[in-house]
Design an enzyme around this catalytic site. Structure first.
Site, PDB file in Angstrom:
ATOM      1  N   HIS A   1     -34.148 -14.630 -26.013  1.00  0.00           N
ATOM      2  CA  HIS A   1     -34.227 -13.591 -24.988  1.00  0.00           C
ATOM      3  C   HIS A   1     -33.702 -12.301 -25.600  1.00  0.00           C
ATOM      4  O   HIS A   1     -32.561 -12.239 -26.061  1.00  0.00           O
ATOM      5  CB  HIS A   1     -33.400 -13.958 -23.751  1.00  0.00           C
ATOM      6  CG  HIS A   1     -33.507 -12.941 -22.661  1.00  0.00           C
ATOM      7  ND1 HIS A   1     -34.484 -12.990 -21.680  1.00  0.00           N
ATOM      8  CD2 HIS A   1     -32.773 -11.819 -22.403  1.00  0.00           C
ATOM      9  CE1 HIS A   1     -34.341 -11.946 -20.872  1.00  0.00           C
ATOM     10  NE2 HIS A   1     -33.317 -11.232 -21.285  1.00  0.00           N
ATOM     11  N   CYS A   2     -34.551 -11.284 -25.645  1.00  0.00           N
ATOM     12  CA  CYS A   2     -34.189 -10.027 -26.295  1.00  0.00           C
ATOM     13  C   CYS A   2     -33.562  -9.080 -25.280  1.00  0.00           C
ATOM     14  O   CYS A   2     -34.251  -8.598 -24.366  1.00  0.00           O
ATOM     15  CB  CYS A   2     -35.437  -9.389 -26.907  1.00  0.00           C
ATOM     16  SG  CYS A   2     -35.098  -7.833 -27.767  1.00  0.00           S
TER      17      CYS A   2
END
Length: 264
Positions: free
Chosen positions: A124-125
């Site tokens: 998850h960025c």
């Protein structure tokens, strides 16, 4: 739409990225850099090329951050169980997500920020407020490559505008903002270089950030000495960027398991 929805983390992060991108570009045009010199001399090809690259990187950023990363569709559980049981070898127990209460395909993982299960979950960025998964991972790598080109070019442009043959006080007043921009670009360039290099390595070996870091916790990797999805550099790249050869991860895992048992 509720007023607080406009202030969600995703909106704030993407707005901040957009403002920062055009703010840095404006600083490079306003100071006495090569970019401004080209413009004043009427040589518009390079400034227009730089602007197009900046715009392209921004559009890629928005595309990756807004698109579906590969969420696992919520299907009726009986249908899903029958489908996945047929594909997954009995040696690998199907994992039921404790949050979605659904059976996960191989290489999927539940993202606590997105509150969904993502196929071929990478990470998850936080800079995009979106997951990087099976659908948007190729675009994410393309974005990193283009962004790195823009950052390195901008870094050279910022350096070209710095003038060091001045008294300290005068230099700080005339170059302070540009120097701060140069430091910021140096930091971003270093981060983008490391990210691009690491993701190209992972793509070349057909693994993900999550699998690389947590292989000891993942059932289908924990008792294996090698990556069951690795098909060699060329096929890994072809599958990642072009979707060839096609096939489910369950099928690839079963083929690797069969080859391993025959070798023994």
């Amino acid at each position: 739409m509720a007023p607080w929805a406009l202030l969600s983390p995703g909106v704030l992060v993407r707005t901040g990225h957009t403002v920062l991108t055009w703010g840095i570009t404006l600083v490079l045009f306003l100071h006495d850099t090569e970019l401004r010199q080209w413009e004043e001399q009427g040589e518009l090809l390079l400034p227009l090329t730089f602007l197009l690259l900046v715009l392209g990187s921004l559009l890629l950023y928005l595309a990756v951050s807004l698109m579906d990363p590969g969420y696992v569709n919520v299907q009726p559980q009986e249908e899903l169980k029958e489908e996945q049981t047929a594909m997954v070898p009995q040696a690998i127990p199907l994992r039921r997500c404790r949050y979605c209460l659904m059976l996960q395909p191989l290489r999927a993982r539940h993202c606590h920020e997105c509150r969904r299960c993502v196929r071929r979950y990478d990470h998850h960025c936080p800079w995009m407020e979106n997951c990087v998964g099976e659908r948007n991972h190729p675009l994410f790598v393309a974005y990193l490559a283009l962004q790195l080109v823009v950052l390195l070019w901008a870094l050279c442009l910022a350096w070209s505008g710095l003038r060091f043959f001045q008294p300290w006080g005068l230099w700080l007043r005339s170059n302070g903002l540009l120097f701060a921009t140069f430091l910021l670009l140096s930091l971003f360039s270093s981060v983008a270089s490391l990210l691009l290099a690491s993701h190209l390595y992972l793509v070349a070996s057909n693994t993900t950030t999550w699998e690389f870091i947590s292989s000891h916790r993942i059932a289908y990797l924990r008792q294996r000495s090698s990556n069951p999805f690795d098909r060699g550099l060329i096929r890994n790249l072809a599958h990642f960027f072009c979707g060839w050869p096609s096939g489910s991860w369950e099928t690839l895992w079963a083929e690797e398991e069969e080859d391993s048992s025959q070798a023994v």
